[in-house]
Design a protein around this motif. Structure first.
Motif, PDB file in Angstrom:
ATOM      1  N   MET A  27      -2.088  -4.766   2.417  1.00  0.00           N
ATOM      2  CA  MET A  27      -2.545  -5.750   1.802  1.00  0.00           C
ATOM      3  C   MET A  27      -3.017  -5.120   0.374  1.00  0.00           C
ATOM      4  O   MET A  27      -2.900  -5.634  -0.814  1.00  0.00           O
ATOM      5  CB  MET A  27      -3.750  -6.501   2.437  1.00  0.00           C
ATOM      6  CG  MET A  27      -3.331  -7.155   3.298  1.00  0.00           C
ATOM      7  SD  MET A  27      -2.148  -8.748   2.727  1.00  0.00           S
ATOM      8  CE  MET A  27      -3.315  -9.449   1.903  1.00  0.00           C
ATOM      9  N   ASN A  28      -3.615  -3.623   0.480  1.00  0.00           N
ATOM     10  CA  ASN A  28      -3.940  -3.030  -0.598  1.00  0.00           C
ATOM     11  C   ASN A  28      -2.747  -2.636  -1.505  1.00  0.00           C
ATOM     12  O   ASN A  28      -2.859  -2.773  -2.950  1.00  0.00           O
ATOM     13  CB  ASN A  28      -4.731  -1.754  -0.325  1.00  0.00           C
ATOM     14  CG  ASN A  28      -6.012  -1.969   0.313  1.00  0.00           C
ATOM     15  OD1 ASN A  28      -6.759  -2.899  -0.079  1.00  0.00           O
ATOM     16  ND2 ASN A  28      -6.642  -0.994   0.988  1.00  0.00           N
ATOM     17  N   THR A  29      -1.651  -2.315  -0.781  1.00  0.00           N
ATOM     18  CA  THR A  29      -0.509  -1.936  -1.697  1.00  0.00           C
ATOM     19  C   THR A  29       0.022  -3.058  -2.355  1.00  0.00           C
ATOM     20  O   THR A  29       0.590  -3.122  -3.196  1.00  0.00           O
ATOM     21  CB  THR A  29       0.515  -1.304  -0.821  1.00  0.00           C
ATOM     22  OG1 THR A  29      -0.194  -0.113   0.042  1.00  0.00           O
ATOM     23  CG2 THR A  29       1.808  -1.047  -1.190  1.00  0.00           C
ATOM     24  N   LEU A  30       0.126  -4.168  -1.450  1.00  0.00           N
ATOM     25  CA  LEU A  30       0.459  -5.379  -2.122  1.00  0.00           C
ATOM     26  C   LEU A  30      -0.342  -5.856  -3.341  1.00  0.00           C
ATOM     27  O   LEU A  30       0.154  -6.316  -4.151  1.00  0.00           O
ATOM     28  CB  LEU A  30       0.560  -6.637  -0.933  1.00  0.00           C
ATOM     29  CG  LEU A  30       0.994  -7.954  -1.481  1.00  0.00           C
ATOM     30  CD1 LEU A  30       2.601  -7.994  -1.675  1.00  0.00           C
ATOM     31  CD2 LEU A  30       0.783  -9.098  -0.289  1.00  0.00           C
ATOM     32  N   SER A  31      -1.808  -5.923  -3.314  1.00  0.00           N
ATOM     33  CA  SER A  31      -2.699  -6.126  -4.356  1.00  0.00           C
ATOM     34  C   SER A  31      -2.285  -5.496  -5.642  1.00  0.00           C
ATOM     35  O   SER A  31      -2.076  -5.672  -6.654  1.00  0.00           O
ATOM     36  CB  SER A  31      -3.854  -6.091  -4.040  1.00  0.00           C
ATOM     37  OG  SER A  31      -4.723  -6.194  -4.939  1.00  0.00           O
ATOM     38  N   ASP A  32      -2.017  -4.025  -5.215  1.00  0.00           N
ATOM     39  CA  ASP A  32      -1.636  -3.005  -6.502  1.00  0.00           C
ATOM     40  C   ASP A  32      -0.290  -3.442  -6.981  1.00  0.00           C
ATOM     41  O   ASP A  32      -0.316  -3.312  -8.303  1.00  0.00           O
ATOM     42  CB  ASP A  32      -1.554  -1.665  -5.979  1.00  0.00           C
ATOM     43  CG  ASP A  32      -3.073  -0.936  -5.675  1.00  0.00           C
ATOM     44  OD1 ASP A  32      -3.862  -1.769  -5.806  1.00  0.00           O
ATOM     45  OD2 ASP A  32      -3.077  -0.066  -4.686  1.00  0.00           O
ATOM     46  N   ASN A  33       0.580  -3.707  -6.212  1.00  0.00           N
ATOM     47  CA  ASN A  33       2.058  -4.121  -6.861  1.00  0.00           C
ATOM     48  C   ASN A  33       1.931  -5.405  -7.529  1.00  0.00           C
ATOM     49  O   ASN A  33       2.487  -5.447  -8.453  1.00  0.00           O
ATOM     50  CB  ASN A  33       3.033  -4.298  -5.383  1.00  0.00           C
ATOM     51  CG  ASN A  33       3.556  -2.942  -4.926  1.00  0.00           C
ATOM     52  OD1 ASN A  33       3.106  -1.914  -5.537  1.00  0.00           O
ATOM     53  ND2 ASN A  33       3.944  -2.878  -3.880  1.00  0.00           N
ATOM     54  N   VAL A  41       0.523  -4.620 -11.090  1.00  0.00           N
ATOM     55  CA  VAL A  41       1.830  -4.215 -11.694  1.00  0.00           C
ATOM     56  C   VAL A  41       2.550  -5.297 -12.034  1.00  0.00           C
ATOM     57  O   VAL A  41       3.016  -5.134 -13.305  1.00  0.00           O
ATOM     58  CB  VAL A  41       2.673  -3.050 -10.772  1.00  0.00           C
ATOM     59  CG1 VAL A  41       3.754  -2.356 -11.675  1.00  0.00           C
ATOM     60  CG2 VAL A  41       1.675  -1.799 -10.783  1.00  0.00           C
ATOM     61  N   ILE A  42       3.012  -6.129 -11.315  1.00  0.00           N
ATOM     62  CA  ILE A  42       4.022  -7.239 -11.563  1.00  0.00           C
ATOM     63  C   ILE A  42       3.367  -7.956 -12.686  1.00  0.00           C
ATOM     64  O   ILE A  42       3.961  -8.711 -13.512  1.00  0.00           O
ATOM     65  CB  ILE A  42       4.296  -8.183 -10.263  1.00  0.00           C
ATOM     66  CG1 ILE A  42       5.328  -7.252  -9.556  1.00  0.00           C
ATOM     67  CG2 ILE A  42       4.999  -9.468 -10.662  1.00  0.00           C
ATOM     68  CD1 ILE A  42       5.696  -7.919  -7.957  1.00  0.00           C
ATOM     69  N   SER A  43       1.989  -8.370 -12.558  1.00  0.00           N
ATOM     70  CA  SER A  43       1.365  -9.265 -13.466  1.00  0.00           C
ATOM     71  C   SER A  43       1.612  -8.472 -15.069  1.00  0.00           C
ATOM     72  O   SER A  43       1.656  -9.104 -16.048  1.00  0.00           O
ATOM     73  CB  SER A  43      -0.224  -9.513 -13.177  1.00  0.00           C
ATOM     74  OG  SER A  43      -0.550 -10.152 -14.073  1.00  0.00           O
ATOM     75  N   LYS A  44       1.106  -7.157 -14.915  1.00  0.00           N
ATOM     76  CA  LYS A  44       1.170  -6.412 -16.271  1.00  0.00           C
ATOM     77  C   LYS A  44       2.570  -6.752 -16.693  1.00  0.00           C
ATOM     78  O   LYS A  44       2.770  -6.863 -18.021  1.00  0.00           O
ATOM     79  CB  LYS A  44       0.677  -4.990 -16.160  1.00  0.00           C
ATOM     80  CG  LYS A  44      -0.676  -4.852 -15.707  1.00  0.00           C
ATOM     81  CD  LYS A  44      -1.097  -3.282 -15.653  1.00  0.00           C
ATOM     82  CE  LYS A  44      -2.561  -3.355 -15.206  1.00  0.00           C
ATOM     83  NZ  LYS A  44      -2.800  -1.868 -14.732  1.00  0.00           N
ATOM     84  N   GLN A  45       3.591  -6.275 -15.782  1.00  0.00           N
ATOM     85  CA  GLN A  45       4.983  -6.555 -16.418  1.00  0.00           C
ATOM     86  C   GLN A  45       5.561  -7.764 -16.875  1.00  0.00           C
ATOM     87  O   GLN A  45       6.337  -7.771 -17.940  1.00  0.00           O
ATOM     88  CB  GLN A  45       6.099  -5.876 -15.329  1.00  0.00           C
ATOM     89  CG  GLN A  45       5.701  -4.531 -14.919  1.00  0.00           C
ATOM     90  CD  GLN A  45       6.886  -4.013 -13.889  1.00  0.00           C
ATOM     91  OE1 GLN A  45       7.199  -4.787 -13.087  1.00  0.00           O
ATOM     92  NE2 GLN A  45       6.788  -2.675 -13.707  1.00  0.00           N
ATOM     93  N   ALA A  46       4.880  -8.945 -16.322  1.00  0.00           N
ATOM     94  CA  ALA A  46       5.325 -10.154 -16.609  1.00  0.00           C
ATOM     95  C   ALA A  46       4.680 -10.322 -18.091  1.00  0.00           C
ATOM     96  O   ALA A  46       5.158 -11.040 -18.833  1.00  0.00           O
ATOM     97  CB  ALA A  46       4.554 -11.224 -15.791  1.00  0.00           C
ATOM     98  N   VAL A  47       3.568  -9.744 -18.461  1.00  0.00           N
ATOM     99  CA  VAL A  47       2.800  -9.862 -19.740  1.00  0.00           C
ATOM    100  C   VAL A  47       3.826  -9.310 -20.625  1.00  0.00           C
ATOM    101  O   VAL A  47       3.838  -9.772 -21.828  1.00  0.00           O
ATOM    102  CB  VAL A  47       1.383  -9.308 -19.902  1.00  0.00           C
ATOM    103  CG1 VAL A  47       1.031  -9.143 -21.126  1.00  0.00           C
ATOM    104  CG2 VAL A  47       0.341 -10.299 -18.970  1.00  0.00           C
ATOM    105  N   ASP A  48       4.357  -7.960 -20.326  1.00  0.00           N
ATOM    106  CA  ASP A  48       5.291  -7.420 -21.283  1.00  0.00           C
ATOM    107  C   ASP A  48       6.229  -7.976 -21.340  1.00  0.00           C
ATOM    108  O   ASP A  48       6.928  -7.904 -22.352  1.00  0.00           O
ATOM    109  CB  ASP A  48       5.512  -5.728 -20.469  1.00  0.00           C
ATOM    110  CG  ASP A  48       4.419  -5.040 -20.465  1.00  0.00           C
ATOM    111  OD1 ASP A  48       3.347  -5.404 -21.277  1.00  0.00           O
ATOM    112  OD2 ASP A  48       4.410  -3.968 -19.790  1.00  0.00           O
TER     113      ASP A  48
END
Length: 189
Positions: A68-74, A77-84
């Protein structure tokens, strides 16, 4: 001495009853002890199985929390990439708008491309005729090669004939050579 129950006195009957009672109680006690041992072993086995299952469940919970921690971190990252990606889409939209203005100049480019296409067609026809000429030259060269092989064969035959003629002339000159060796006027040589 086995007496029947009718022949026994009350004391003997009491004593036999007490002995039988004692045996029955001992047998019952042994049976209860065996059952207790089996129940105790069964309870211990169940407790070990439950403890093992509990440890396994705790381990799975630990793994799940790590995932769950790894999923949260991922997801972060996906959220930041979506903004990019969204900002990149804005850039693409601006480029497409500027590209649209350049597309208005395409008719003149279209005319140039048509001229290039016509030139390419004439070049293609020229190359086709060159290819045909090369094929003709190749055929003639093949014929010449065949003729040269025939000449080569004839030269080999002629060479063998000349060797034979040389051998024959040498053989024909031997009698004259002998005559010259015998000839007394042969001092001029």
């Amino acid at each position: 001495m086995n007496k029947t129950i009718e022949q026994m006195s009350d004391d003997e009957l009491f004593h036999v009853s007490m002995v039988n009672l004692k045996k029955a109680l001992l047998q019952q006690s042994q049976t209860q002890r065996r059952v207790a041992n089996r129940v105790r072993t069964l309870i211990r086995s169940v407790m070990v199985a439950l403890s093992t299952a509990l440890i396994f469940i705790l381990y799975l919970i630990y793994i799940l929390t790590q995932q769950m921690n790894t999923l949260s971190d991922n997801l972060d990252v996906i959220s930041k990439q979506a903004v990019d990606v969204q900002s990149s889409m804005e850039d693409i939209r601006q480029v497409m708008t500027s590209f649209e203005t350049y597309m208005n100049e395409m008719p003149s480019i279209n005319v140039s491309i048509s001229g290039i296409e016509n030139n390419m067609l004439s070049m293609t026809h020229s190359f086709s005729s060159i290819t045909e000429n090369i094929a003709i030259v190749t055929n003639e060269m093949d014929g010449l090669t065949t003729s040269m092989q025939g000449v080569d064969t004839n030269i080999l035959v002629l060479n063998q004939v000349l060797r034979q003629v040389t051998v024959d002339v040498a053989n024909g000159a031997k009698p004259i050579e002998r005559f010259n060796n015998i000839n007394p006027f042969n001092f001029m040589r």
